[in-house]
Scaffold this motif. Sequence first.
Motif, PDB file in Angstrom:
ATOM      1  N   ILE A 165     125.326 121.052  42.251  1.00 53.77           N
ATOM      2  CA  ILE A 165     124.985 119.986  43.198  1.00 53.77           C
ATOM      3  C   ILE A 165     126.195 119.604  44.051  1.00 53.77           C
ATOM      4  O   ILE A 165     126.048 119.290  45.231  1.00 53.77           O
ATOM      5  N   TRP A 166     127.388 119.655  43.487  1.00 51.23           N
ATOM      6  CA  TRP A 166     128.593 119.247  44.221  1.00 51.23           C
ATOM      7  C   TRP A 166     128.749 119.952  45.566  1.00 51.23           C
ATOM      8  O   TRP A 166     128.952 119.276  46.585  1.00 51.23           O
ATOM      9  N   PRO A 167     128.675 121.291  45.625  1.00 48.09           N
ATOM     10  CA  PRO A 167     128.847 121.925  46.941  1.00 48.09           C
ATOM     11  C   PRO A 167     127.722 121.591  47.916  1.00 48.09           C
ATOM     12  O   PRO A 167     127.956 121.493  49.126  1.00 48.09           O
ATOM     13  N   LEU A 168     126.521 121.391  47.402  1.00 48.44           N
ATOM     14  CA  LEU A 168     125.410 121.041  48.289  1.00 48.44           C
ATOM     15  C   LEU A 168     125.629 119.657  48.903  1.00 48.44           C
ATOM     16  O   LEU A 168     125.489 119.472  50.123  1.00 48.44           O
ATOM     17  N   GLU A 169     125.968 118.701  48.066  1.00 45.67           N
ATOM     18  CA  GLU A 169     126.207 117.344  48.557  1.00 45.67           C
ATOM     19  C   GLU A 169     127.488 117.285  49.395  1.00 45.67           C
ATOM     20  O   GLU A 169     127.563 116.534  50.363  1.00 45.67           O
ATOM     21  N   GLY A 170     128.473 118.101  49.029  1.00 46.20           N
ATOM     22  CA  GLY A 170     129.702 118.166  49.822  1.00 46.20           C
ATOM     23  C   GLY A 170     129.433 118.668  51.226  1.00 46.20           C
ATOM     24  O   GLY A 170     129.983 118.155  52.205  1.00 46.20           O
ATOM     25  N   TYR A 171     128.579 119.671  51.328  1.00 47.13           N
ATOM     26  CA  TYR A 171     128.208 120.185  52.642  1.00 47.13           C
ATOM     27  C   TYR A 171     127.524 119.089  53.466  1.00 47.13           C
ATOM     28  O   TYR A 171     127.841 118.893  54.640  1.00 47.13           O
ATOM     29  N   LEU A 172     126.601 118.374  52.849  1.00 50.40           N
ATOM     30  CA  LEU A 172     125.896 117.308  53.573  1.00 50.40           C
ATOM     31  C   LEU A 172     126.866 116.227  54.048  1.00 50.40           C
ATOM     32  O   LEU A 172     126.753 115.745  55.185  1.00 50.40           O
ATOM     33  N   LEU A 173     127.800 115.837  53.189  1.00 48.29           N
ATOM     34  CA  LEU A 173     128.773 114.824  53.581  1.00 48.29           C
ATOM     35  C   LEU A 173     129.645 115.327  54.727  1.00 48.29           C
ATOM     36  O   LEU A 173     129.853 114.626  55.716  1.00 48.29           O
ATOM     37  N   ARG A 174     130.137 116.543  54.606  1.00 43.01           N
ATOM     38  CA  ARG A 174     130.993 117.097  55.662  1.00 43.01           C
ATOM     39  C   ARG A 174     130.237 117.198  56.984  1.00 43.01           C
ATOM     40  O   ARG A 174     130.769 116.895  58.051  1.00 43.01           O
ATOM     41  N   GLU A 175     128.988 117.610  56.915  1.00 40.11           N
ATOM     42  CA  GLU A 175     128.156 117.705  58.124  1.00 40.11           C
ATOM     43  C   GLU A 175     127.995 116.332  58.768  1.00 40.11           C
ATOM     44  O   GLU A 175     128.084 116.178  59.981  1.00 40.11           O
ATOM     45  N   LEU A 224     130.072 113.742  58.449  1.00 43.46           N
ATOM     46  CA  LEU A 224     131.357 113.332  59.005  1.00 43.46           C
ATOM     47  C   LEU A 224     131.652 114.073  60.302  1.00 43.46           C
ATOM     48  O   LEU A 224     132.162 113.492  61.264  1.00 43.46           O
ATOM     49  N   TRP A 225     131.317 115.351  60.333  1.00 45.05           N
ATOM     50  CA  TRP A 225     131.561 116.163  61.521  1.00 45.05           C
ATOM     51  C   TRP A 225     130.727 115.668  62.700  1.00 45.05           C
ATOM     52  O   TRP A 225     131.199 115.592  63.825  1.00 45.05           O
ATOM     53  N   SER A 226     129.480 115.306  62.435  1.00 49.87           N
ATOM     54  CA  SER A 226     128.600 114.877  63.536  1.00 49.87           C
ATOM     55  C   SER A 226     128.995 113.508  64.079  1.00 49.87           C
ATOM     56  O   SER A 226     128.644 113.164  65.196  1.00 49.87           O
ATOM     57  N   ARG A 227     129.754 112.733  63.296  1.00 40.88           N
ATOM     58  CA  ARG A 227     130.200 111.406  63.744  1.00 40.88           C
ATOM     59  C   ARG A 227     131.575 111.446  64.405  1.00 40.88           C
ATOM     60  O   ARG A 227     132.069 110.410  64.847  1.00 40.88           O
ATOM     61  N   ARG A 228     132.190 112.600  64.482  1.00 43.99           N
ATOM     62  CA  ARG A 228     133.566 112.673  65.002  1.00 43.99           C
ATOM     63  C   ARG A 228     133.606 112.352  66.487  1.00 43.99           C
ATOM     64  O   ARG A 228     132.625 112.466  67.210  1.00 43.99           O
ATOM     65  N   ASP A 229     134.779 111.968  66.930  1.00 42.28           N
ATOM     66  CA  ASP A 229     135.024 111.668  68.339  1.00 42.28           C
ATOM     67  C   ASP A 229     135.149 113.001  69.077  1.00 42.28           C
ATOM     68  O   ASP A 229     135.993 113.834  68.740  1.00 42.28           O
ATOM     69  N   PRO A 230     134.332 113.241  70.104  1.00 39.79           N
ATOM     70  CA  PRO A 230     134.360 114.531  70.809  1.00 39.79           C
ATOM     71  C   PRO A 230     135.661 114.788  71.559  1.00 39.79           C
ATOM     72  O   PRO A 230     135.924 115.898  71.963  1.00 39.79           O
TER      73      PRO A 230
END
Length: 104
Positions: free
Chosen positions: A85-95, A97-103
Motif C-alpha cells: 500500500i505504501w508505494p500506491l499511496e505515495g504515488y497518490l500523494l506525490r501526484e 503535491l505535483w499538481s499543486r505546484r507553482d508553474p
Amino acid sequence: MKDEQAIENEIQAKGLNAPRLTPAQIDAVILAEQYHVFAGTTLTVCCLTLKNGFTVTGESAAASPENFDQDIGRKIARENARQKIWPLEGYLLRESLWSRRDPD
C-alpha cells in the motif's frame, strides 16, 4: 511494525512535517481483509481491500510443513500485503503535491 513506529517517532521528533504518509494513514485505507490457505500447502494469502475497492495481496509459506502455524502465516501475509500500500499511496500523494505546484 515496531520499526515503522520507531521511524515515525523519529520523524516527529525531528519536526519533519511536510506532507507525507504515516502508518495510521496506511491502516486507514484498509477496508477489509480476507485469508486463504491452499489445501495441502502452507501457502497463506491475504487480500486487503482498500476503501476505493482496489485490492493488494500478500503471501507467506513455511518451508517445513511442521513449522506451519495459521496465525503466524496470516500475520506475515497481511504485513506483506500492507507493505504494497505504501508505494500506491505515495504515488497518490506525490501526484497531488505535483499538481499543486507553482508553474513558475
